[in-house]
Design a protein around this motif. Structure first.
Motif, PDB file in Angstrom:
ATOM      1  N   THR A 240       9.251  -0.876  -9.046  1.00 54.47           N
ATOM      2  CA  THR A 240      10.261  -1.755  -8.454  1.00 54.47           C
ATOM      3  C   THR A 240      10.448  -3.042  -9.243  1.00 54.47           C
ATOM      4  OG1 THR A 240       8.595  -2.726  -6.988  1.00 54.47           O
ATOM      5  CG2 THR A 240       9.868  -0.875  -6.124  1.00 54.47           C
ATOM      6  N   SER A 501      16.681  -3.538   4.094  1.00 57.46           N
ATOM      7  CA  SER A 501      16.682  -4.418   2.929  1.00 57.46           C
ATOM      8  C   SER A 501      16.043  -3.675   1.768  1.00 57.46           C
ATOM      9  CB  SER A 501      15.901  -5.703   3.214  1.00 57.46           C
ATOM     10  OG  SER A 501      15.919  -6.560   2.100  1.00 57.46           O
ATOM     11  N   VAL A 502      16.670  -3.772   0.590  1.00 56.93           N
ATOM     12  CA  VAL A 502      16.131  -3.114  -0.596  1.00 56.93           C
ATOM     13  C   VAL A 502      16.055  -4.130  -1.728  1.00 56.93           C
ATOM     14  CG1 VAL A 502      16.989  -0.833   0.034  1.00 56.93           C
ATOM     15  CG2 VAL A 502      18.427  -2.354  -1.329  1.00 56.93           C
ATOM     16  N   PRO A 503      15.036  -4.007  -2.601  1.00 56.76           N
ATOM     17  CA  PRO A 503      14.960  -4.913  -3.764  1.00 56.76           C
ATOM     18  C   PRO A 503      15.991  -4.498  -4.804  1.00 56.76           C
ATOM     19  CG  PRO A 503      13.173  -3.309  -3.826  1.00 56.76           C
ATOM     20  CD  PRO A 503      13.886  -3.088  -2.526  1.00 56.76           C
ATOM     21  N   TRP A 505      18.319  -5.915  -8.590  1.00 51.87           N
ATOM     22  CA  TRP A 505      18.670  -6.884  -9.624  1.00 51.87           C
ATOM     23  C   TRP A 505      20.151  -7.180  -9.493  1.00 51.87           C
ATOM     24  CZ3 TRP A 505      16.073 -10.091 -12.487  1.00 51.87           C
ATOM     25  CH2 TRP A 505      14.772  -9.811 -12.898  1.00 51.87           C
ATOM     26  N   ARG A 514      16.498 -11.437  -9.395  1.00 51.37           N
ATOM     27  CA  ARG A 514      15.855 -10.368  -8.634  1.00 51.37           C
ATOM     28  C   ARG A 514      15.688 -10.835  -7.197  1.00 51.37           C
ATOM     29  NH1 ARG A 514      10.080  -7.240  -9.644  1.00 51.37           N
ATOM     30  NH2 ARG A 514      10.120  -6.094  -7.672  1.00 51.37           N
ATOM     31  N   GLY A 515      16.237 -10.082  -6.275  1.00 50.83           N
ATOM     32  CA  GLY A 515      16.155 -10.466  -4.875  1.00 50.83           C
ATOM     33  C   GLY A 515      16.305  -9.259  -3.982  1.00 50.83           C
ATOM     34  N   GLY A 516      16.719  -9.507  -2.768  1.00 46.30           N
ATOM     35  CA  GLY A 516      16.899  -8.430  -1.803  1.00 46.30           C
ATOM     36  C   GLY A 516      18.335  -8.352  -1.336  1.00 46.30           C
ATOM     37  N   GLN A 518      20.431  -7.101   1.859  1.00 46.31           N
ATOM     38  CA  GLN A 518      20.194  -6.737   3.250  1.00 46.31           C
ATOM     39  C   GLN A 518      21.438  -6.099   3.841  1.00 46.31           C
ATOM     40  OE1 GLN A 518      18.735  -9.906   5.676  1.00 46.31           O
ATOM     41  NE2 GLN A 518      18.363  -8.609   7.456  1.00 46.31           N
ATOM     42  N   LEU A 567      16.262  -1.112  -7.010  1.00 46.19           N
ATOM     43  CA  LEU A 567      14.965  -0.897  -7.640  1.00 46.19           C
ATOM     44  C   LEU A 567      14.102   0.116  -6.905  1.00 46.19           C
ATOM     45  CD1 LEU A 567      14.110  -4.587  -8.581  1.00 46.19           C
ATOM     46  CD2 LEU A 567      15.073  -2.800 -10.031  1.00 46.19           C
ATOM     47  N   THR A 568      14.688   0.912  -6.019  1.00 49.74           N
ATOM     48  CA  THR A 568      13.948   1.955  -5.314  1.00 49.74           C
ATOM     49  C   THR A 568      14.694   3.273  -5.453  1.00 49.74           C
ATOM     50  OG1 THR A 568      15.097   1.471  -3.232  1.00 49.74           O
ATOM     51  CG2 THR A 568      13.024   0.328  -3.623  1.00 49.74           C
ATOM     52  N   ARG A 571      17.232   4.534  -8.208  1.00 54.54           N
ATOM     53  CA  ARG A 571      17.656   3.306  -8.894  1.00 54.54           C
ATOM     54  C   ARG A 571      19.142   3.334  -9.254  1.00 54.54           C
ATOM     55  NH1 ARG A 571      12.690   0.702 -11.055  1.00 54.54           N
ATOM     56  NH2 ARG A 571      14.087  -0.654 -12.218  1.00 54.54           N
TER      57      ARG A 571
END
Length: 785
Positions: A240, A501-503, A505, A514-516, A518, A567-568, A571
């Motif tokens: 991630t 919510s997913v991480p 870019w 880089r954040g989330g 929602q 990032l999950t 991708r």
């Protein structure tokens, strides 16, 4: 001979010397305190990080076999690799009704980790074969009064296990422990637990594998290149994204605190020292005017311009050094006390109080330089005076008579008030300086007091306007949408709302973050998208709503396109239109509809969080059920978060406000006392004459003191403007990616600041009034020869 004169001069103006010295002491003390606290925290953290081998980079992933560590270790710049297993659990502790969350971190089979080593406080490390033994973070253990020999339970990946505490420890990785999504640490409800590697491997089905890695890098390593290479290796294993130490949450908080301390060490001492420089100038100019004939005699008797100038510079230097010594004592004691607060806050096992000689020398140099800057004009005036000119009385200033405009003008203002107004008009520089000094006192008060309202506004916006749920339930893995309905039927639940919510870019050209991201329902009511300025906003069906701080970082606005890389999972990447912006005080958020997020991720309808509105009067059964639910890995209470935030901030704000109220009182007192004393010294003969001619003590006191009182009133609106600007400057300086304190300055803040500042002025005038009442009429009226 000149040194003897210097001592007499200092004694003659001892009141003003003390007033100026106190202001210099305040500025110097603030400087010493800030530098000492920052240096102590910085040195302690550096020693802690080095001694216990804090990693330089971190990476998380889904699952990778241990052999992948060799591939990571082969990357140029990587010195050491520490693989581990990290998970989350709901912890059951006797006599604690509410669910407690913990982050679980594995210990290597050999015991202590090579990186992020543990600083044992009590007990020992778990034995490699003892799957039931655990080490607790010291803060967490103390919050629950747990120690070696005590027991607790934890739900690990759906299975409830019992553990025995064998030790408590600290780690450089967890100096600042905060639950995901929280604003403040809450050691009672969230902590860190270290378990043997085989225990976590069995619980999370990671035998022979890992899901987290810590790296030590060489000094010459290109950090960005290393992180990119690590991401390439871990991409196929569900990586991630790797982060450098600078972005690690605990370290980020510590470094941000150091930056804020540096800002405070720059702004606040500057205000006090500049006011002190002005007061030194006023006193020196007045002294030179009074000693005009003495200066002529000194020069006539052979003293050079340099010797006379140095005499007055020594006078100023003595005043400054008195303030410096007092400031050293004040700053040293406050520095030690403040350092102790940070030691308790960050719980560092290694704490080095650093008070280097360079701190004292530097603060003294700054104070002396400031005082000398204030004397430039007066000393230049001494040098320009020739002996013959100096021994003649100064040429009286020519004042123009003003025409009276009718009978009303002759009746008002009265004679005493006209005298006061003429005194101000004839010394505009001194009057302006007094206004600036008094307004600075009010500004410091406004700056300190407004933080109370600003924090209250932040809490109200974040926890009451933007959130309406009672509990937030989180899952490590996405769940089907049907999970929300299961929670809806739990005891005391009045309503539910799902989100995800997913991480990701975010990128726009070379700008990245880089954040989330929602995903929220379009009809969200428990946690709607909330704009701090406009209120709830509707979530767009496909586009993004970005926090303004994130939009500024990316350099985009409404209508622009942002590249989003999830990032999950697989991708996926996509360019998404920015549908709107929202002002948020917390983090750098980004929202989209839950349906749009699930389409972007591509794994079907899923949720990762359920918000609950509950009947608080009947929540005990709900909490008992939540503690045993296997799918739950995170439970947070909005009420508990508010209480913790307010308790922590309340203590810090109270100390902060108390400091600056005292400092502002000293500043206001020093300025007003100095101004009133100069007025008394310059007009003593005139006031005594008026007293002999029949004026009462009250009338001459009015003439002497009304000038300072009037200037204090004029300083009030100036102080309001200066204080507002200073508060805005500090709010901007303290803004960061995690939170931004809103600028809120209410009328009540201005009122409180005014009362405190006027109280200091009134006290100084009472002291001068007592001196005025003891005025020796005969002595003052004697002609000086």
């Amino acid at each position: 001979m000149l040194n003897k004169k210097l001592v007499r001069d200092l004694w003659h103006i001892r009141g003003q010397v003390l007033a100026i010295a106190l202001i210099i002491a305040t500025g110097t003390g603030l400087l010493v305190m800030s530098i000492a606290m920052r240096a102590s925290l910085q040195d302690s953290v550096a020693v802690y990080y080095e001694r216990y081998r804090f990693a330089d980079a971190f990476a998380t992933l889904k699952r990778a076999p241990r052999r992948v560590a060799r591939d990571i270790n082969a990357i140029a710049g990587v010195q050491a690799v520490q693989t581990r297993i990290v998970g989350h659990a709901t912890v059951g502790i006797a006599d604690v009704a509410e669910p407690v969350q913990a982050q679980l971190v594995s210990l290597s089979r050999s015991g202590a980790p090579g990186l992020n080593q543990l600083a044992l406080q009590k007990g020992r490390l778990p034995r490699s074969f003892a799957s039931h033994e655990a080490v607790l973070a010291s803060q967490f253990a103390e919050a629950h009064e747990l120690g070696p020999g005590d027991r607790f339970t934890a739900v690990l990946n759906g299975r409830k296990r019992a553990f025995t505490v064998v030790g408590t420890a600290m780690s450089p990785e967890f100096v600042y422990v905060m639950a995901p999504g929280a604003m403040m640490p809450d050691d009672r409800r969230y902590g860190v637990i270290w378990l043997p590697e085989q225990t976590l491997a069995a619980a999370f089905d990671l035998d022979g594998a890992f899901n987290s890695v810590a790296l030590a890098l060489s000094r010459e390593a290109d950090v960005d290149a290393v992180l990119e290479a690590v991401d390439d290796v871990l991409d196929r294993y569900g990586g991630t994204g790797s982060i450098a130490r600078a972005d690690q949450m605990s370290n980020w908080f510590v470094m941000n605190e150091l930056d804020e301390m540096e800002t405070m060490a720059t702004i606040m001492p500057t205000i006090f020292l500049l006011v002190a420089a002005f007061l030194v100038n006023v006193v020196l100019v007045r002294l030179i005017a009074v000693e005009r004939s003495e200066i002529g005699l000194m020069k006539a008797n052979g003293y050079s311009n340099g010797a006379v100038a140095w005499h007055y510079l020594k006078l100023v230097s003595v005043i400054a050094l008195i303030g410096v010594v007092l400031g050293w004592a004040l700053g040293g004691s406050l520095g030690r006390w403040g350092a102790g607060i940070y030691q308790d806050l960050f719980r560092l096992p290694v704490f080095v109080f650093s008070m280097q000689p360079s701190v004292y020398a530097g603060s003294a140099a700054v104070a002396l330089a400031t005082a000398w800057i204030g004397t430039i004009g007066g000393v230049a005036r001494v040098v320009r005076l020739s002996p013959a000119e100096a021994m003649r009385p100064a040429q009286p200033t020519a004042y123009r008579p003003r025409r009276e405009q009718g009978a009303r003008a002759r009746r008002w203002p009265d004679q005493a008030t006209r005298i006061v107004l003429r005194q101000i008009a004839r010394a505009p520089v001194r009057a302006s300086g007094a206004v600036v000094g008094l307004s600075a006192s009010i500004a410091v008060l406004v700056l300190a007091l407004q933080w109370i309202d600003s924090i209250a506004a932040l809490v109200n916006t974040q926890y009451f306007e933007a959130q309406h749920q009672d509990y937030s339930i989180s899952f490590v893995e996405p769940r089907t949408a049907a999970t929300e309905y299961d929670f809806r039927h739990l005891p005391s639940v009045l309503g539910t709302e799902a989100s995800r919510s997913v991480p990701v870019w975010f990128s726009n050209g070379s700008r990245k973050h880089r954040g989330g991201l929602q995903g929220v329902p379009r009809n969200a009511w428990l946690q709607p998208v909330h704009d701090a300025r406009e209120g709830p906003l509707e979530v767009p069906p496909d586009g993004l709503l970005l926090g303004r701080s994130l939009a500024e970082k990316l350099g985009v606005t409404t209508g622009d396109t942002v590249h989003v890389e999830v990032l999950t999972g697989t991708r996926p990447e996509r360019d998404v239109v920015v549908a709107g912006l929202a002002e948020s005080y917390m983090g750098m958020p980004a929202w989209t509809s839950l349906a749009a997020l699930n389409r972007l991720v591509g794994d079907g309808p899923a949720i990762q969080q359920v918000l609950l509105a509950v009947d608080v009067a009947e929540e005990a059964e709900l909490l008992a059920r939540l503690k045993d639910l296997p799918i739950v890995t995170g439970i947070s209470s909005r009420r508990a978060a508010v209480d913790m935030f307010q308790d922590t901030i309340q203590e810090m704000i109270s100390v902060y406000v108390g400091f600056y109220v005292v400092f502002a009182l000293m500043l206001g007192f020093g300025v007003s006392y100095n101004n009133a004393r100069i007025t008394l010294s310059e007009n003593g003969r005139d006031l005594a004459t008026l007293r002999v001619l029949g004026m009462t003590r009250g009338e001459i006191a009015y003439i002497c003191l009304a000038e300072t009182a009037l200037l204090a009133l004029v300083a009030i609106p100036v102080g309001y403007l200066l204080g507002y600007g200073l508060a805005a400057l500090m709010a901007t300086a303290f803004s960061n990616e995690l939170f931004r304190v809103p600028l809120v300055v209410t009328p009540a803040v201005f009122g409180k600041a005014t009362l405190v500042a006027l109280g200091a002025t009134f006290l100084s005038l009472l002291i001068v009034r007592a001196r005025l009442d003891r005025l020796d009429l005969i002595g003052v009226l004697k002609t000086r020869e």
